[in-house]
Write a protein that holds these residues in place. Sequence first.
Motif, mmCIF file in Angstrom:
data_model
loop_
_atom_site.group_PDB
_atom_site.id
_atom_site.type_symbol
_atom_site.label_atom_id
_atom_site.label_comp_id
_atom_site.label_asym_id
_atom_site.label_seq_id
_atom_site.Cartn_x
_atom_site.Cartn_y
_atom_site.Cartn_z
ATOM 1 N N ALA A 1 0.829 -1.207 0.000
ATOM 2 C CA ALA A 1 0.000 0.000 0.000
ATOM 3 C C ALA A 1 0.863 1.256 0.000
ATOM 4 N N LEU A 2 1.915 1.256 0.807
ATOM 5 C CA LEU A 2 2.820 2.402 0.874
ATOM 6 C C LEU A 2 3.504 2.633 -0.469
ATOM 7 N N THR A 3 3.949 1.554 -1.100
ATOM 8 C CA THR A 3 4.629 1.664 -2.390
ATOM 9 C C THR A 3 3.730 2.316 -3.436
ATOM 10 N N GLN A 4 2.509 1.853 -3.539
ATOM 11 C CA GLN A 4 1.599 2.393 -4.546
ATOM 12 C C GLN A 4 1.204 3.826 -4.224
ATOM 13 N N ALA A 5 0.999 4.136 -2.946
ATOM 14 C CA ALA A 5 0.649 5.504 -2.557
ATOM 15 C C ALA A 5 1.795 6.462 -2.851
ATOM 16 N N LEU A 6 3.026 6.060 -2.521
ATOM 17 C CA LEU A 6 4.181 6.924 -2.782
ATOM 18 C C LEU A 6 4.399 7.139 -4.274
ATOM 19 N N PHE A 7 4.236 6.101 -5.069
ATOM 20 C CA PHE A 7 4.425 6.244 -6.514
ATOM 21 C C PHE A 7 3.388 7.216 -7.080
ATOM 22 N N TYR B 1 11.637 2.081 -10.982
ATOM 23 C CA TYR B 1 11.222 1.488 -9.706
ATOM 24 C C TYR B 1 10.756 0.045 -9.846
ATOM 25 N N ALA B 2 10.157 -0.295 -10.982
ATOM 26 C CA ALA B 2 9.773 -1.696 -11.192
ATOM 27 C C ALA B 2 11.023 -2.569 -11.303
ATOM 28 N N SER B 3 12.064 -2.059 -11.962
ATOM 29 C CA SER B 3 13.321 -2.813 -12.085
ATOM 30 C C SER B 3 13.988 -2.985 -10.726
ATOM 31 N N PHE B 4 13.985 -1.904 -9.939
ATOM 32 C CA PHE B 4 14.547 -2.009 -8.591
ATOM 33 C C PHE B 4 13.803 -3.070 -7.782
ATOM 34 N N ALA B 5 12.456 -3.015 -7.841
ATOM 35 C CA ALA B 5 11.647 -3.982 -7.089
ATOM 36 C C ALA B 5 11.920 -5.405 -7.567
ATOM 37 N N LEU C 1 24.140 6.386 1.202
ATOM 38 C CA LEU C 1 24.232 5.885 2.575
ATOM 39 C C LEU C 1 23.231 4.772 2.879
ATOM 40 N N LEU C 2 22.035 4.848 2.290
ATOM 41 C CA LEU C 2 20.974 3.922 2.675
ATOM 42 C C LEU C 2 20.660 2.857 1.630
ATOM 43 N N LEU C 3 21.315 2.936 0.463
ATOM 44 C CA LEU C 3 21.113 1.901 -0.546
ATOM 45 C C LEU C 3 22.435 1.277 -0.983
ATOM 46 N N ILE C 4 23.341 2.096 -1.482
ATOM 47 C CA ILE C 4 24.587 1.555 -2.029
ATOM 48 C C ILE C 4 25.466 0.944 -0.935
ATOM 49 N N MET D 1 13.953 1.197 1.885
ATOM 50 C CA MET D 1 14.681 2.444 1.657
ATOM 51 C C MET D 1 14.605 2.871 0.189
ATOM 52 N N GLY D 2 14.638 1.894 -0.701
ATOM 53 C CA GLY D 2 14.536 2.203 -2.121
ATOM 54 C C GLY D 2 13.183 2.800 -2.476
ATOM 55 N N ILE D 3 12.123 2.222 -1.917
ATOM 56 C CA ILE D 3 10.782 2.736 -2.185
ATOM 57 C C ILE D 3 10.610 4.132 -1.584
ATOM 58 N N LEU D 4 11.143 4.355 -0.382
ATOM 59 C CA LEU D 4 11.026 5.669 0.257
ATOM 60 C C LEU D 4 11.778 6.757 -0.508
ATOM 61 N N SER D 5 12.721 6.360 -1.354
ATOM 62 C CA SER D 5 13.462 7.355 -2.136
ATOM 63 C C SER D 5 12.557 8.121 -3.096
ATOM 64 N N MET D 6 11.345 7.610 -3.337
ATOM 65 C CA MET D 6 10.396 8.341 -4.189
ATOM 66 C C MET D 6 10.102 9.734 -3.637
#
Length: 314
Positions: free
Chosen positions: A20-26, A191-195, A267-270, A302-307
């Motif tokens: 739900a968070l992913t779709q709302a943020l996108f 974002y789909a590729s990241f997921a 810092l939060l992904l790489i 963290m990747g999704i929150l980067s949106m």
Amino acid sequence: MKGLHSFFRLIRWPNLLFIALTQALFQYCILYPLFDSVNAAPVFNINNLLLLIAASVLIAAGGYIINDYFDINIDRINKPEKQIIGKKWSRRRAIFWHSVISLLGVALSFYLGWRMGIWWIGPSNLLCTVLLFVYSSTFKKRFLTGNIIISVLTAWSVGILGLVSFYEVFYNNAAYNGLNPSRLLRFTILYASFAFIISVIREAIKDMEDIEGDARYGCNTLPIAAGLNAAKTYTIVWLVVLTGALVIVQFYALQFNWWLAIIYCTLLLIVPLVRLFKQLIKAQSTQQFHQLSSQTKLIMLMGILSMIFFKMYL
């Protein structure tokens, strides 16, 4: 209350909140700014977005139930302390609730497709439901097939919003004040590729974690078929691909001086991906692989929150 607690554990409610968070943020951090830049309303209004989120969450919840339904013997070995079906729930009760929840999710999908005039939303989510069932009953035990199916479905939870928006803008461009549909497609692919990739990595690590129970009940997952070292090598290749892609994205962000986003991603992904790489090489025990799986899930979050940064910069 105990029954309700078991139900929420069974459907993996934190994972459903994540969807739900992913779709709302996108929607609000990427699609809204893009449509707002040309003074156009987004394809998904608030009611349609809520319908999509509800359908996605219900289909995923049904998928978790049917997965545990077919994994009842394996779970007795891999995670007996978390097992619900066979202990607190009967198999008949589980299949009933799987059917009810999944059918409701599919029904909402067809209603949403009719409401928006986009016929393929319903059949697409119906296919997702079928894939979740077939994955749990058959493909989960086969060499890599199950991992790819789950990773594609994870990517779809992001991709459906972007693809529906792209479809509408591409075929009705004048109604959206000439918004460039390729911009929608680029963010969707990003974002789909990241997921997809982070899910491939996590599924591979989970296979290493669950190797004992899987081997006892005839599964042919990668670590069983090719050995632990081969499974690690496969996972490391995907880690390198994902880390390299994120580094390239940082060079792109440098052109626009998006410093906060660059610092966040570094810092939060790489850095966590590099640490995961090092720890995976040394990991041997079930507990170590479980910790790596949890770290991978955190990296996904963290990747999704980067949106949020695109809300700031677009």
